[in-house]
Motif scaffolding. Structure first.
Motif, PDB file in Angstrom:
ATOM      1  N   ARG A   1      -1.924   3.221  -0.999  1.00  0.00           N
ATOM      2  CA  ARG A   1      -2.513   2.760  -2.443  1.00  0.00           C
ATOM      3  C   ARG A   1      -3.595   1.590  -2.093  1.00  0.00           C
ATOM      4  O   ARG A   1      -3.406   0.829  -1.203  1.00  0.00           O
ATOM      5  CB  ARG A   1      -1.245   2.175  -3.420  1.00  0.00           C
ATOM      6  CG  ARG A   1      -0.610   3.354  -3.716  1.00  0.00           C
ATOM      7  CD  ARG A   1       0.444   2.901  -4.636  1.00  0.00           C
ATOM      8  NE  ARG A   1       1.465   1.546  -4.214  1.00  0.00           N
ATOM      9  CZ  ARG A   1       2.552   1.971  -3.894  1.00  0.00           C
ATOM     10  NH1 ARG A   1       2.887   3.168  -3.867  1.00  0.00           N
ATOM     11  NH2 ARG A   1       3.190   1.082  -3.497  1.00  0.00           N
ATOM     12  N   ALA A   2      -4.607   1.426  -3.071  1.00  0.00           N
ATOM     13  CA  ALA A   2      -5.544   0.341  -2.940  1.00  0.00           C
ATOM     14  C   ALA A   2      -4.667  -0.938  -2.843  1.00  0.00           C
ATOM     15  O   ALA A   2      -3.686  -1.023  -3.637  1.00  0.00           O
ATOM     16  CB  ALA A   2      -6.675   0.443  -3.984  1.00  0.00           C
TER      17      ALA A   2
ATOM     18  N   ALA B   1      -7.771   4.421   0.767  1.00  0.00           N
ATOM     19  CA  ALA B   1      -6.728   4.354   0.010  1.00  0.00           C
ATOM     20  C   ALA B   1      -7.171   4.994  -1.358  1.00  0.00           C
ATOM     21  O   ALA B   1      -8.023   5.273  -1.675  1.00  0.00           O
ATOM     22  CB  ALA B   1      -6.413   3.025   0.124  1.00  0.00           C
ATOM     23  N   GLU B   2      -6.196   4.985  -2.215  1.00  0.00           N
ATOM     24  CA  GLU B   2      -6.175   5.809  -3.380  1.00  0.00           C
ATOM     25  C   GLU B   2      -6.678   4.400  -4.492  1.00  0.00           C
ATOM     26  O   GLU B   2      -5.668   3.632  -4.495  1.00  0.00           O
ATOM     27  CB  GLU B   2      -4.937   6.406  -3.908  1.00  0.00           C
ATOM     28  CG  GLU B   2      -5.007   6.899  -5.257  1.00  0.00           C
ATOM     29  CD  GLU B   2      -4.016   8.184  -5.529  1.00  0.00           C
ATOM     30  OE1 GLU B   2      -3.159   8.253  -4.457  1.00  0.00           O
ATOM     31  OE2 GLU B   2      -3.827   8.755  -6.336  1.00  0.00           O
ATOM     32  N   GLY B   3      -7.726   4.437  -5.026  1.00  0.00           N
ATOM     33  CA  GLY B   3      -8.095   3.263  -5.804  1.00  0.00           C
ATOM     34  C   GLY B   3      -9.181   2.247  -5.251  1.00  0.00           C
ATOM     35  O   GLY B   3      -9.494   2.644  -4.309  1.00  0.00           O
TER      36      GLY B   3
ATOM     37  N   SER C   1     -10.018  -1.187  -3.768  1.00  0.00           N
ATOM     38  CA  SER C   1      -9.306  -2.702  -3.241  1.00  0.00           C
ATOM     39  C   SER C   1     -10.388  -3.810  -2.976  1.00  0.00           C
ATOM     40  O   SER C   1     -11.721  -3.508  -2.955  1.00  0.00           O
ATOM     41  CB  SER C   1      -8.927  -2.453  -1.723  1.00  0.00           C
ATOM     42  OG  SER C   1      -8.082  -1.336  -1.748  1.00  0.00           O
TER      43      SER C   1
ATOM     44  N   SER D   1       2.555   9.170   2.507  1.00  0.00           N
ATOM     45  CA  SER D   1       1.649   9.553   1.339  1.00  0.00           C
ATOM     46  C   SER D   1       0.383   8.892   1.653  1.00  0.00           C
ATOM     47  O   SER D   1       0.199   8.047   2.494  1.00  0.00           O
ATOM     48  CB  SER D   1       2.056   9.278   0.002  1.00  0.00           C
ATOM     49  OG  SER D   1       2.351   7.972  -0.211  1.00  0.00           O
ATOM     50  N   ARG D   2      -0.621   9.040   0.726  1.00  0.00           N
ATOM     51  CA  ARG D   2      -1.976   8.395   1.014  1.00  0.00           C
ATOM     52  C   ARG D   2      -1.896   6.938   0.615  1.00  0.00           C
ATOM     53  O   ARG D   2      -1.206   6.580  -0.613  1.00  0.00           O
ATOM     54  CB  ARG D   2      -3.089   9.032   0.220  1.00  0.00           C
ATOM     55  CG  ARG D   2      -4.281   8.437   0.111  1.00  0.00           C
ATOM     56  CD  ARG D   2      -5.411   9.160  -0.832  1.00  0.00           C
ATOM     57  NE  ARG D   2      -6.528   8.570  -1.011  1.00  0.00           N
ATOM     58  CZ  ARG D   2      -7.488   8.715  -1.805  1.00  0.00           C
ATOM     59  NH1 ARG D   2      -7.239   9.570  -2.837  1.00  0.00           N
ATOM     60  NH2 ARG D   2      -8.796   8.079  -1.746  1.00  0.00           N
TER      61      ARG D   2
ATOM     62  N   MET E   1       0.726  -1.348  -0.028  1.00  0.00           N
ATOM     63  CA  MET E   1       0.130   0.155  -0.007  1.00  0.00           C
ATOM     64  C   MET E   1       0.803   1.198  -0.071  1.00  0.00           C
ATOM     65  O   MET E   1       0.527   2.487   0.096  1.00  0.00           O
ATOM     66  CB  MET E   1      -0.888  -0.010   1.133  1.00  0.00           C
ATOM     67  CG  MET E   1      -2.013  -1.195   1.185  1.00  0.00           C
ATOM     68  SD  MET E   1      -2.989  -1.082   2.496  1.00  0.00           S
ATOM     69  CE  MET E   1      -4.316   0.080   2.059  1.00  0.00           C
ATOM     70  N   GLY E   2       2.289   0.964   0.030  1.00  0.00           N
ATOM     71  CA  GLY E   2       3.148   2.144  -0.204  1.00  0.00           C
ATOM     72  C   GLY E   2       3.464   2.945   1.596  1.00  0.00           C
ATOM     73  O   GLY E   2       4.155   3.979   1.531  1.00  0.00           O
TER      74      GLY E   2
END
Ligand code: EPZ
Length: 417
Positions: A289-290, A316-318, A320, A286-287, A269-270
């Motif tokens: 990730r999906a 999350a961005e995206g 899931s 950072s935000r 997820m970063g």
């Protein structure tokens, strides 16, 4: 029920120490029934489920002495071999007394634990194992009665790697005549901790942590002192708290290897994940990730972390995709997260989570232990205030959660019922 009033939006920062594992403590407390003399267990978390297991042991006639995180169990005086409906309904894991009672006393009677909020929770595999070892089992009037001359070692294949069935059969086999082999056994770290406890008692068990466990029956056992392993699910929950609030938290008293499936997903997820000998640090730069998640028996992604990850995925961005393969009804938190602005669509055993920029506070209700934890995490990240009702569910598996998160800067207030 008690409530949490949480004002979100503040990154959690600092260090938090994990308590002992609930799911290692419960079978180990039950295993104290195998041998009369006192056993001393340390690192025991102060949880409602531990209180319940101690109540069950006392009800059976054991003498319990608790001081801080130390529990001393003397089961010399056990005469009652039956656990009634009230105690069984309070906590399903009370069924873990079955194996040790039958193993030592040749008889046990428990009320059906019944389903719970996450699924039907059958016991057919527990009973399959005991039957294979020569026990006669009667299921009538809402009770399970198990009687056996001395149990005899057997080869048992579990249809699914059930944690509880593996643990009950292991405990029943310790005093059986001959060798028992459990195939397709659960490989969870808590099963390994139980093996270590039992072997300290004088049992002869090999293979816990793999899918074949071999138990050679013995004649005698002795007293044990044991410290339970740290709680990997509590640790994972705190790492998600850091991630979801954009914070930076170091979780201590962990066994990083037990967290591997969760750490892998957080990295995907970063999130920045740093691992030490007995600590893990997660920082959100950072935000997130999906990510796609599929719950599986250990060492797959743990079902007990699925609700918490759903809360993180909601921001999350995206999109899931979360697939729950262990329990049939473990998406209860989705409806409550939607009240906070999450975009989650549940289709059978799959949840499609479309990340949103932010969640907003709301009044939500915890329906079970991990769903409740997920709502706390979402509330810590949400704008303005959230009221989480049903905190008693959370107390079952988290020790002083409000104090632990307040130490990290969370604005969380517990209001008694
Ligand atoms: C243990 O429950 C844990 N509880 C659960 O943690 C955890 O979610 C679960 O294992 C799975 O990891 C304790 O250790 C006290 P299972 P358990 O038997 O043993 C099916 C938490 O939040 N099954 O491994 O009850 C069952 O329906 C709790 O801390 C049968 O079909 O779980 C489920 O689909 C929640 N027949 C699957 O196996 C049986 O006889 C896994 O259940 C037994 C189970």
């Amino acid at each position: 029920m008690a409530r949490y009033f949480i004002t979100g939006g503040k990154p959690l920062r600092g260090e938090i120490r994990v308590s002992g594992s609930k799911n290692a403590t419960l079978p180990i407390l039950a295993a104290c029934l195998l041998h009369g003399a006192p056993n001393v267990i340390s690192g025991v978390p102060a949880l409602k489920d531990v209180d319940t297991m101690c109540a069950v042991l006392s009800y059976l006639g054991a003498r319990i002495y608790r001081h801080g995180d130390v529990v001393r169990v003397d089961s010399t005086g056990v005469q009652n071999l039956e656990v009634g409906e009230e105690l069984m309904r309070r906590m399903r894991a009370s069924n873990l007394v079955l194996g040790p009672l039958v193993g030592r006393f040749r008889c046990a009677r428990i009320s059906y634990p019944g389903g719970c909020n996450i699924g039907s929770r059958p016991m057919n595999l527990h009973l399959k194992g005991l039957r294979a070892m020569g026990a006669r089992i009667e299921e009538r009037f809402g009770y399970i009665t198990v009687e056996a001359p001395r149990l005899v070692g057997a080869e048992i294949h579990l249809d699914v790697p059930s944690v509880g069935a593996t643990e009950n059969i292991m405990m029943a086999a310790v005093l059986a005549r001959g060798v028992t082999v459990i195939r397709n056994a659960a490989k969870e770290p808590e099963v390994v901790d139980l093996q270590n406890f039992l072997n300290r008692m004088g049992a002869r068990i090999k293979g816990a942590g793999t899918d074949v466990i071999r138990i050679e029956g013995v004649e005698h056992l002795s007293s044990v002192e044991h410290t339970v392993i740290p709680d990997r699910i509590e640790a994972g929950t705190h790492l998600v708290a850091a991630a979801i609030t954009g914070g930076d938290v170091r979780v201590t008293n962990v066994i990083p290897e037990h967290l591997e499936p969760v750490l892998a997903k957080l990295r995907e997820m970063g999130l920045e994940v740093e691992v030490g000998d007995d600590w893990v640090r997660v920082a959100a730069r950072s935000r997130p990730r999906a990510v796609d998640i599929k719950t599986l028996p250990y060492p797959g992604f743990p079902t007990d972390m699925q609700p918490q990850m759903m809360a993180l995925a909601a921001l999350a961005e995206g999109t899931s995709i979360i697939t729950e393969t262990i329990f049939e009804n473990r998406f209860k938190q989705a409806g409550e997260l939607r009240r906070m602005g999450a975009n989650i669509k549940v289709e059978g055993q799959t949840a499609i989570v479309k990340g949103v920029e932010k969640l907003t506070g709301a009044s939500v209700v915890a329906t079970d232990l991990r769903a409740g934890a997920a709502l706390v995490l979402a509330a810590l990240a949400a704008e303005n205030g959230t009221v989480v009702d049903g905190v008693e569910h959370i107390d079952r598996g988290y020790e002083r959660l409000e104090q632990k998160y307040a130490q990290l800067g969370a604005r969380i207030l517990r209001v008694p019922a």
